[in-house]
Design an enzyme around this catalytic site. Structure first.
Site, PDB file in Angstrom:
ATOM      1  N   HIS A 178       0.884  -1.167   0.000  1.00 58.52           N
ATOM      2  CA  HIS A 178       0.000   0.000   0.000  1.00 58.52           C
ATOM      3  C   HIS A 178       0.918   1.212   0.000  1.00 58.52           C
ATOM      4  O   HIS A 178       1.488   1.573   1.030  1.00 58.52           O
ATOM      5  CB  HIS A 178      -0.895  -0.030   1.245  1.00 58.52           C
ATOM      6  CG  HIS A 178      -1.759   1.173   1.415  1.00 58.52           C
ATOM      7  ND1 HIS A 178      -3.129   1.130   1.245  1.00 58.52           N
ATOM      8  CD2 HIS A 178      -1.465   2.451   1.740  1.00 58.52           C
ATOM      9  CE1 HIS A 178      -3.637   2.340   1.462  1.00 58.52           C
ATOM     10  NE2 HIS A 178      -2.642   3.149   1.779  1.00 58.52           N
ATOM     11  N   ASP A 310     -10.220  -4.144  -4.706  1.00 58.45           N
ATOM     12  CA  ASP A 310     -10.123  -3.457  -3.406  1.00 58.45           C
ATOM     13  C   ASP A 310     -11.523  -3.323  -2.804  1.00 58.45           C
ATOM     14  O   ASP A 310     -11.883  -2.280  -2.242  1.00 58.45           O
ATOM     15  CB  ASP A 310      -9.449  -2.093  -3.529  1.00 58.45           C
ATOM     16  CG  ASP A 310      -8.997  -1.538  -2.180  1.00 58.45           C
ATOM     17  OD1 ASP A 310      -9.137  -2.238  -1.153  1.00 58.45           O
ATOM     18  OD2 ASP A 310      -8.514  -0.387  -2.142  1.00 58.45           O
TER      19      ASP A 310
END
Length: 439
Positions: A178, A310
């Site tokens: 991330h 996601d």
């Protein structure tokens, strides 16, 4: 076990044929009408038959936040969206940072029985970013973890990231990052930094906060000879770094870098935040048109390897707040293929073989599922597992968030008209979805 004959489907290469499924495998692919008798026949005239979709990036929330999603409800959403495998992210409560926690998620997925649920292991204990989690034990467990991520948080310490890359190299694992430098975009950052964030009074999230981590991590991958995967790429600058890194990795052959893009970053733009609707609050944030265009081009030319949803469900009491206070994230599993059809296929940027590549084959390869004991992402060919998705490419669907099978309703596509509809999904030959509904 019952058999299924799929008649007259268009295959990813553009040819038309009949596909016989029996015993969990593809037994016949014929360009001429099959005369084989089957328990079930599906008329697929005008429909496209793809390998079952694989999602590298799904938040199933269980254990800990079953009010937002469970492995069962998330599996239902995945099946309806055409998926036969999903990777369940580690930021649950407790965190998936031990072999026992990973095996629990695996077992919950098997109990649901609708898609293969593959746990993602945390990189660091408790996602704290300081001490490595049980990477080796998770890899050797029944869950056979190969992807590790602190998603929701960046592995900011370069020494910790280096150690993780060195560790997973031993068993062919990959670290999914991330990419968010907390010194450039802190936890309150929620809007692409620019004129709009200033006008709205929202904390800015500059693209460079992603790009500097992407640049650092590809260099660490090169240094360690390991594999790094960049989650939810959102900026044109990151695309430039990735394009360079892939060229270098190809020349070297010792290391690898892969990347994913979400459906929402392929279509939605930061302008949507002007109304302060918390549905559109996501991390990384929605970006301007020029970034969206760069992401589409990168997906088409292979710089970005995969589409990953996601999928981030939230209970209403976490999402229905003032924009700055609302939780990050939006739903994606049920609509991903329709978004890709709308922005990539109908624009000519991808053909159906390309869709199969970025939504099935590449995600499975990155996650190590293509060679797993129960393979995913395999081509539509004789002898391959019958993980299949049947799509109506001409259908137009207006999304209704209240019709979702997810527990949550933070759906950014509500009332949007999208192209393409999943008609059927088969997991090892067993239909999980027929006529667009759970079987």
């Amino acid at each position: 076990m019952s058999s299924t004959l799929i008649k007259g489907a268009t295959l990813p290469d553009g040819t038309t044929g009949d596909v016989l499924v029996d015993g969990g495998e593809i037994r016949e692919v014929s360009t001429r009408p099959s005369t084989t008798q089957a328990t079930r026949t599906i008329d697929a005239d005008g429909l496209v038959l793809l390998p079952g979709l694989v999602d590298l990036h799904t938040h199933l929330r269980e254990p800990g936040r079953e009010d937002a999603e469970t492995v069962l409800t998330g599996s239902r959403a995945a099946a309806v969206g055409g998926y036969t495998a999903v990777l369940a992210m580690a930021n649950t409560n407790p965190v998936t940072d031990t072999a026992e926690a990973a095996e629990r998620v695996l077992d919950l997925g098997r109990a649901a029985g609708l898609v293969d649920v593959q746990p993602v292991g945390a990189v660091t204990k408790g996602l704290a970013g300081t001490e490595l989690a049980e990477l080796g034990l998770m890899a050797r467990s029944r869950a056979r973890v190969r992807v590790f991520s602190d998603d929701g948080k960046c592995v900011h310490d370069a020494r910790v990231m280096r150690r993780a890359l060195e560790y997973v190299k031993a068993f062919g694992g990959v670290v999914s990052q991330h990419s968010q430098d907390p010194d450039l975009a802190g936890p309150s950052a929620c809007c692409h930094e620019g004129e709009l964030s200033g006008r709205l009074g929202l904390p800015g999230w500059p693209g460079v906060a992603e790009e500097v981590i992407v640049a650092r991590d590809v260099m660490l991958a090169r240094h360690t000879g390991s594999r790094v995967h960049v989650a939810h790429v959102s900026t044109a600058g990151s695309v430039e770094v990735l394009r360079w890194a892939k060229e270098q990795a190809k020349k070297d052959g010792r290391w690898d870098v892969t990347a994913e893009v979400t459906p929402h970053h392929l279509m939605l733009t930061t302008d949507l935040l002007a109304g302060y609707d918390p549905t559109y609050k996501v991390n990384p944030p929605l970006r301007p048109d020029e970034d969206v265009a760069a992401l589409r081009e990168a997906l088409a030319d292979g710089t970005i390897d995969a589409v990953a949803t996601d999928h981030a469900p939230h209970a209403r009491h976490d999402k229905e707040h003032a924009f700055a206070d609302a939780a990050f994230g939006m739903l994606g599993l049920e609509t991903a293929l329709s978004v890709v059809t709308s922005v990539m296929v109908e624009t000519g940027l991808l053909d159906w073989a390309g869709v199969a590549r970025v939504m099935s084959a590449n995600p499975a390869r990155i996650a190590g599922l293509d060679t797993a004991p129960v393979p995913q992402g395999r081509p539509v060919a004789v002898g391959e597992p019958a993980n299949l998705t049947l799509v109506d490419p001409t259908a137009h669907v207006t999304v209704d968030r209240d019709a979702s099978v997810s527990l949550s309703r933070n759906n950014p596509w509500h009332d949007r008209k999208l192209s393409g509809r999943v008609v059927a999904t088969l997991l090892r030959g067993t239909p999980t979805v027929l006529e667009g509904a759970l079987a």
